[in-house]
Design a protein around this motif. Sequence first.
Motif, short mmCIF file in Angstrom:
data_model
loop_
_atom_site.label_atom_id
_atom_site.label_comp_id
_atom_site.label_asym_id
_atom_site.label_seq_id
_atom_site.Cartn_x
_atom_site.Cartn_y
_atom_site.Cartn_z
N LYS A 39 0.84 -1.21 0.00
CA LYS A 39 0.00 0.00 0.00
C LYS A 39 0.87 1.25 0.00
N GLY A 40 1.93 1.24 0.80
CA GLY A 40 2.84 2.38 0.83
C GLY A 40 3.53 2.59 -0.50
N LEU A 41 3.91 1.49 -1.14
CA LEU A 41 4.54 1.57 -2.46
C LEU A 41 3.57 2.12 -3.48
N PHE A 42 2.31 1.69 -3.43
CA PHE A 42 1.30 2.18 -4.36
C PHE A 42 1.08 3.68 -4.19
N PHE A 43 0.89 4.14 -2.94
CA PHE A 43 0.63 5.56 -2.71
C PHE A 43 1.86 6.41 -2.99
N SER A 44 3.05 5.88 -2.75
CA SER A 44 4.27 6.62 -3.10
C SER A 44 4.39 6.76 -4.61
N GLY A 45 4.13 5.68 -5.33
CA GLY A 45 4.15 5.73 -6.79
C GLY A 45 3.10 6.68 -7.33
N PHE A 46 1.93 6.68 -6.72
CA PHE A 46 0.87 7.59 -7.13
C PHE A 46 1.30 9.05 -6.95
N ALA A 47 1.94 9.34 -5.82
CA ALA A 47 2.41 10.70 -5.56
C ALA A 47 3.49 11.11 -6.55
N VAL A 48 4.41 10.22 -6.86
CA VAL A 48 5.49 10.53 -7.80
C VAL A 48 4.92 10.76 -9.21
N ILE A 49 4.02 9.90 -9.63
CA ILE A 49 3.43 10.05 -10.97
C ILE A 49 2.60 11.32 -11.04
N SER A 50 1.85 11.65 -10.00
CA SER A 50 1.07 12.89 -9.97
C SER A 50 1.99 14.10 -10.06
N PHE A 51 3.10 14.05 -9.34
CA PHE A 51 4.06 15.15 -9.38
C PHE A 51 4.67 15.29 -10.78
N LEU A 52 5.01 14.18 -11.42
CA LEU A 52 5.60 14.24 -12.76
C LEU A 52 4.60 14.77 -13.78
N ILE A 53 3.35 14.39 -13.65
CA ILE A 53 2.32 14.91 -14.56
C ILE A 53 2.17 16.41 -14.36
N TYR A 54 2.10 16.84 -13.11
CA TYR A 54 1.99 18.27 -12.83
C TYR A 54 3.20 19.03 -13.34
N LEU A 55 4.38 18.48 -13.16
CA LEU A 55 5.60 19.11 -13.64
C LEU A 55 5.62 19.18 -15.16
N GLY A 56 5.17 18.13 -15.82
CA GLY A 56 5.13 18.12 -17.28
C GLY A 56 4.13 19.11 -17.84
N LEU A 57 2.99 19.24 -17.19
CA LEU A 57 1.97 20.17 -17.70
C LEU A 57 2.36 21.63 -17.44
N SER A 58 3.16 21.88 -16.42
CA SER A 58 3.54 23.26 -16.13
C SER A 58 4.96 23.57 -16.58
N ALA A 59 5.55 22.75 -17.42
CA ALA A 59 6.96 22.95 -17.83
C ALA A 59 7.15 24.23 -18.63
N GLU A 60 6.14 24.64 -19.38
CA GLU A 60 6.32 25.85 -20.19
C GLU A 60 6.37 27.10 -19.34
N TYR A 61 5.94 27.04 -18.10
CA TYR A 61 5.94 28.20 -17.22
C TYR A 61 7.22 28.35 -16.41
N PHE A 62 8.10 27.37 -16.49
CA PHE A 62 9.36 27.45 -15.75
C PHE A 62 10.38 28.25 -16.47
#
Length: 62
Positions: A39-62
């Motif tokens: 469960k911890g591995l699943f939620f950690s992976g979910f957090a990392v993937i969510s962060f990468l998606i957010y980072l990818g969608l906001s990359a043009e603003y950096f």
Amino acid sequence: MGFMSALIIIVLAVIIDYYWFDLDKKRWGWMKKWSLFQKGLFFSGFAVISFLIYLGLSAEYF
């Protein structure tokens, strides 16, 4: 600061849904027989993937 607040909101939403809103285990019941590590591995992976998606969608603003 914006990406950290978005990550915190996503993680809190999932944790609140898992522990508070899903009392009858209909949404998260498929994880019933998982160990705490899985469960911890699943939620950690979910957090990392969510962060990468957010980072990818906001990359043009950096």
